[in-house]
Design a protein around this motif. Structure first.
Motif, PDB file in Angstrom:
ATOM      1  N   ASP A 266      15.431 -19.806  17.201  1.00  0.00           N
ATOM      2  CA  ASP A 266      16.252 -19.253  18.359  1.00  0.00           C
ATOM      3  C   ASP A 266      15.355 -18.354  19.351  1.00  0.00           C
ATOM      4  O   ASP A 266      15.776 -17.892  20.309  1.00  0.00           O
ATOM      5  N   GLY A 267      13.969 -18.297  19.115  1.00  0.00           N
ATOM      6  CA  GLY A 267      13.093 -17.692  20.008  1.00  0.00           C
ATOM      7  C   GLY A 267      12.636 -16.163  19.481  1.00  0.00           C
ATOM      8  O   GLY A 267      11.789 -15.589  20.023  1.00  0.00           O
ATOM      9  N   THR A 268      13.526 -15.563  18.743  1.00  0.00           N
ATOM     10  CA  THR A 268      13.297 -14.222  18.223  1.00  0.00           C
ATOM     11  C   THR A 268      12.018 -14.183  17.404  1.00  0.00           C
ATOM     12  O   THR A 268      11.576 -15.083  16.656  1.00  0.00           O
ATOM     13  N   VAL A 269      10.993 -13.220  17.555  1.00  0.00           N
ATOM     14  CA  VAL A 269       9.641 -12.911  16.874  1.00  0.00           C
ATOM     15  C   VAL A 269       9.917 -11.863  16.365  1.00  0.00           C
ATOM     16  O   VAL A 269      10.213 -10.612  16.613  1.00  0.00           O
ATOM     17  N   LEU A 270       9.637 -11.818  14.713  1.00  0.00           N
ATOM     18  CA  LEU A 270       9.783 -10.613  13.999  1.00  0.00           C
ATOM     19  C   LEU A 270       8.310 -10.294  13.541  1.00  0.00           C
ATOM     20  O   LEU A 270       7.499 -11.059  13.058  1.00  0.00           O
ATOM     21  N   GLU A 271       7.625  -9.032  13.921  1.00  0.00           N
ATOM     22  CA  GLU A 271       6.416  -8.468  13.574  1.00  0.00           C
ATOM     23  C   GLU A 271       6.614  -8.576  11.901  1.00  0.00           C
ATOM     24  O   GLU A 271       7.427  -8.367  11.396  1.00  0.00           O
ATOM     25  N   ALA A 272       5.403  -8.917  11.521  1.00  0.00           N
ATOM     26  CA  ALA A 272       5.286  -8.870   9.819  1.00  0.00           C
ATOM     27  C   ALA A 272       4.015  -8.424   9.437  1.00  0.00           C
ATOM     28  O   ALA A 272       3.042  -9.147   9.600  1.00  0.00           O
TER      29      ALA A 272
ATOM     30  N   GLY B  24       0.709  -1.089  -0.023  1.00  0.00           N
ATOM     31  CA  GLY B  24      -0.035  -0.158  -0.145  1.00  0.00           C
ATOM     32  C   GLY B  24       0.873   1.078  -0.001  1.00  0.00           C
ATOM     33  O   GLY B  24       1.626   1.634  -0.702  1.00  0.00           O
ATOM     34  N   ASP B  25       0.646   2.213   1.048  1.00  0.00           N
ATOM     35  CA  ASP B  25       1.381   3.412   1.007  1.00  0.00           C
ATOM     36  C   ASP B  25       2.683   3.342   1.663  1.00  0.00           C
ATOM     37  O   ASP B  25       3.211   4.209   2.194  1.00  0.00           O
ATOM     38  N   ASN B  26       3.080   2.181   1.890  1.00  0.00           N
ATOM     39  CA  ASN B  26       4.567   1.839   2.618  1.00  0.00           C
ATOM     40  C   ASN B  26       4.160   2.027   3.956  1.00  0.00           C
ATOM     41  O   ASN B  26       3.400   2.000   4.453  1.00  0.00           O
ATOM     42  N   GLY B  27       5.619   1.934   4.558  1.00  0.00           N
ATOM     43  CA  GLY B  27       5.574   1.861   6.220  1.00  0.00           C
ATOM     44  C   GLY B  27       5.361   0.724   6.620  1.00  0.00           C
ATOM     45  O   GLY B  27       5.080   0.523   7.969  1.00  0.00           O
ATOM     46  N   LYS B  28       5.444  -0.352   6.038  1.00  0.00           N
ATOM     47  CA  LYS B  28       5.137  -1.735   6.488  1.00  0.00           C
ATOM     48  C   LYS B  28       6.053  -2.373   7.082  1.00  0.00           C
ATOM     49  O   LYS B  28       7.383  -2.185   6.756  1.00  0.00           O
ATOM     50  N   LYS B  29       5.841  -3.527   8.218  1.00  0.00           N
ATOM     51  CA  LYS B  29       6.947  -4.301   8.526  1.00  0.00           C
ATOM     52  C   LYS B  29       6.885  -5.496   7.590  1.00  0.00           C
ATOM     53  O   LYS B  29       5.932  -6.252   7.568  1.00  0.00           O
ATOM     54  N   ILE B  30       8.207  -5.971   7.087  1.00  0.00           N
ATOM     55  CA  ILE B  30       8.121  -6.790   6.158  1.00  0.00           C
ATOM     56  C   ILE B  30       9.355  -7.618   6.296  1.00  0.00           C
ATOM     57  O   ILE B  30      10.374  -7.492   6.536  1.00  0.00           O
ATOM     58  N   VAL B  31       9.117  -9.010   6.325  1.00  0.00           N
ATOM     59  CA  VAL B  31      10.006 -10.310   6.520  1.00  0.00           C
ATOM     60  C   VAL B  31      10.306 -10.760   5.107  1.00  0.00           C
ATOM     61  O   VAL B  31       9.248 -11.254   4.452  1.00  0.00           O
ATOM     62  N   VAL B  32      11.739 -10.861   4.798  1.00  0.00           N
ATOM     63  CA  VAL B  32      11.727 -11.550   3.588  1.00  0.00           C
ATOM     64  C   VAL B  32      12.634 -12.724   4.058  1.00  0.00           C
ATOM     65  O   VAL B  32      13.733 -12.715   4.373  1.00  0.00           O
TER      66      VAL B  32
END
Length: 549
Positions: free
Chosen positions: A356-362, A268-276
């Motif tokens: 490893d337990g890390t959580v990445l918002e997406a 959309g208008d950007n500013g998003k949390k993105i995981v690749v």
């Protein structure tokens, strides 16, 4: 169109040695330029820019047998005719007659062609034979085959069965720029295929009767053929992990226009949390593109450094540094455990969990974890034996082993590689340029069945904050990398070696080292590892005419 003489600016005579070239302005034509070259004691004048992306050919490489190679992406033209010899260019260069008289130099041509910096081929064709070439697929291999056929004067029927739903596009622009408008990435306008008598059918092959020479599609239609070209490409892989196997929304793979459009709409208008997920070419390119649009992008990779397996840790970390400057974050040597839904919309992804337990918002996830050969329509066919990876084994001419009048190219083809370090060992390469060159090779074989195989060195490129050029292949592995240049800029050439032999070359901001390397490789004239370490500069080596591979 009437030709006339145009004077070349500030040129009283041509003083070039064999292998030299000079870009010259054309008087009376705004931004009009031509390239003068000398090969085998003969002066030639051609278009000044590559017909692919417009690279200045004065910075390219001229060989002893009259090949002019683009410094950016390896497109190659015949100096004598202007014709395309290697992908990814489609249009040939224009050729101009050179006239020296009265203390000045002129070319004979027309203003439109000089400005266009290309020769427009007349692909219009009236079918004159009963021969039928049928191509399955709509990607790079297909465009190479059909352009090579019609451009080479083939007068038989050409039919393309493509599941894409649109005419052939420049797929490289999807990951590099996330273009989602077919009209902006189409290789040719729709009218081109009609004029060229090329039928492009939106359908999907479901089965083939090789003995009867018939292909059946999912819609139930049947097409017969004289020659069959299998170019069905690759199917993107999904991770077989909870939340990432297509079971949550806003999780994407990237291969076709609908994928690109889905990503653009989700951003959309950007500013998003993105995981690749995935740190090879596709993942890195799309991450760089999205970060440049002010999104919060994290790349998750299993390697020590991006593209470590192909490029090595040192060079991979150069790419990482470039993307980090653009705002991309990295989680390397990491494994993904699962993805979980968004709290606000349980139908869509909300987070990626690492082991490893890390959580990445997406807000969205893009998977760049490779493709598999699209050969499902052949799996139950007793007439063909697929390789373990579901690819198709071919010979040097891309003829399918055990079948008559059938070729396989692109992501589905495993073929003998005779470049440095290959020694004829079987290889499957997933890249746009390789597929298109294979398509051109098949077109040449169909037009001239007795012609020898047309060898080429694989060429890759990528947009990673700075333009990467790469040629060769590490199919047999490599044991060392000779780095030359300033890595911090980055402005470097990396020579990948197996023993004393250079098997691949990568460069950034060092044109035309990659294209010079590709031409030297074709001729078996690349310097050894020891010679490079002692300071030999490959640009100082003249490229001979004889081809070795």
């Amino acid at each position: 169109m009437a030709l006339q003489e145009y004077k070349l600016k500030d040129l009283t005579s041509i003083d070039l040695k064999n292998g030299q070239k000079q870009e010259v302005e054309v008087e009376g034509i705004e931004k009009g330029k031509v390239l003068l070259l000398k090969v085998n004691d003969e002066i030639h004048a051609t278009s000044s820019n590559c017909t692919h992306y417009g690279a200045p050919l004065v910075k390219g490489v001229v060989t002893g047998d009259g090949r002019l190679t683009c410094p950016w992406h390896g497109a190659c033209f015949s100096v004598a005719t202007g014709d395309v010899e290697d992908a990814p260019a489609l249009d040939p260069l224009a050729k101009f007659e050179v006239i020296q008289k009265d203390g000045a130099v002129y070319i004979k041509g027309d203003e439109e062609t000089i400005k266009a910096s290309r020769r427009k081929l007349d692909f219009s064709c009236k079918v004159k034979t009963d021969e039928k070439v049928l191509v399955i697929g709509g990607g790079s291999g297909t465009i190479g085959a059909i352009e090579g056929l019609r451009g080479g004067g083939y007068k038989g029927h050409i039919t393309v069965i493509s599941r894409e739903g649109y005419k052939p596009i420049d797929r490289t622009k999807l990951s590099k720029a996330l273009m989602a408008d077919v009209s902006k990435v189409a290789w040719r306008p729709d009218g081109f295929y009609e004029a060229a008598s090329i039928d492009i059918v939106s359908d999907e092959a479901s089965s083939i009767d090789f003995s009867a020479k018939k292909v059946t599609t999912s819609s139930g239609k049947t097409y017969d053929y004289s020659k069959l070209v299998l170019a069905s490409g690759g199917t993107p892989r999904w991770l077989p992990i909870e939340g990432l196997k297509g079971d949550l929304g806003n999780v994407f793979v990237l291969r076709a226009i609908p994928h690109s459009k889905g990503i653009v709409d989700a951003v959309g208008d950007n500013g998003k949390k993105i995981v690749v997920i995935g740190s090879s070419f596709i993942g890195m390119e799309v991450a760089n593109c999205l970060a440049s649009k002010k999104n919060d992008v994290t790349v998750v990779g299993m390697e020590k450094a991006p593209m470590d397996r192909i490029m090595g840790e040192k060079v991979g970390n150069i790419f990482r540094g470039l993307l980090e400057k653009n705002g991309v974050k990295f989680r390397m040597e990491a494994s993904v455990e699962k993805a979980t839904p968004s709290k606000s919309d349980p139908s869509k992804v909300g987070a990626v969990h690492l082991k490893d337990g890390t959580v990445l918002e997406a807000d969205l996830v893009i998977e760049g974890v490779g493709v598999r050969p699209s050969t499902d329509y052949l799996k139950e066919n007793s007439a063909i034996q697929l390789e373990k990876d579901d690819s198709i084994s071919t010979n040097e001419k891309f003829e399918v082993k055990g079948l008559k009048d059938v070729f396989a190219i692109g992501d589905i083809a495993t073929y003998p590689y005779h470049g440095p370090g290959g020694n004829g060992s079987p290889i499957r390469i997933e890249h746009w340029n390789v597929a298109q060159n294979a398509g051109r090779s098949v077109a040449n074989t169909i037009r001239n069945p007795s012609a020898p195989p047309k060898p080429f060195i694989p060429v890759f490129w990528s947009a990673l904050g700075s333009q990467l050029r790469y040629c060769g292949n590490t199919v047999g592995g490599y044991d060392d990398v000779v780095l030359k240049g300033e890595l911090e800029k980055p402005s470097f050439v990396a020579y990948y070696t197996q023993g004393e032999q250079v098997v691949a070359v990568a460069s950034m901001m060092k044109d035309p080292y990659m294209t010079q390397s590709a031409e030297l490789m074709r001729r078996g004239k690349m310097p050894s590892k020891s010679e490079l370490q002692k300071g030999v500069d490959i640009l100082e080596i003249s490229v001979p005419a004889e081809i070795k591979i």
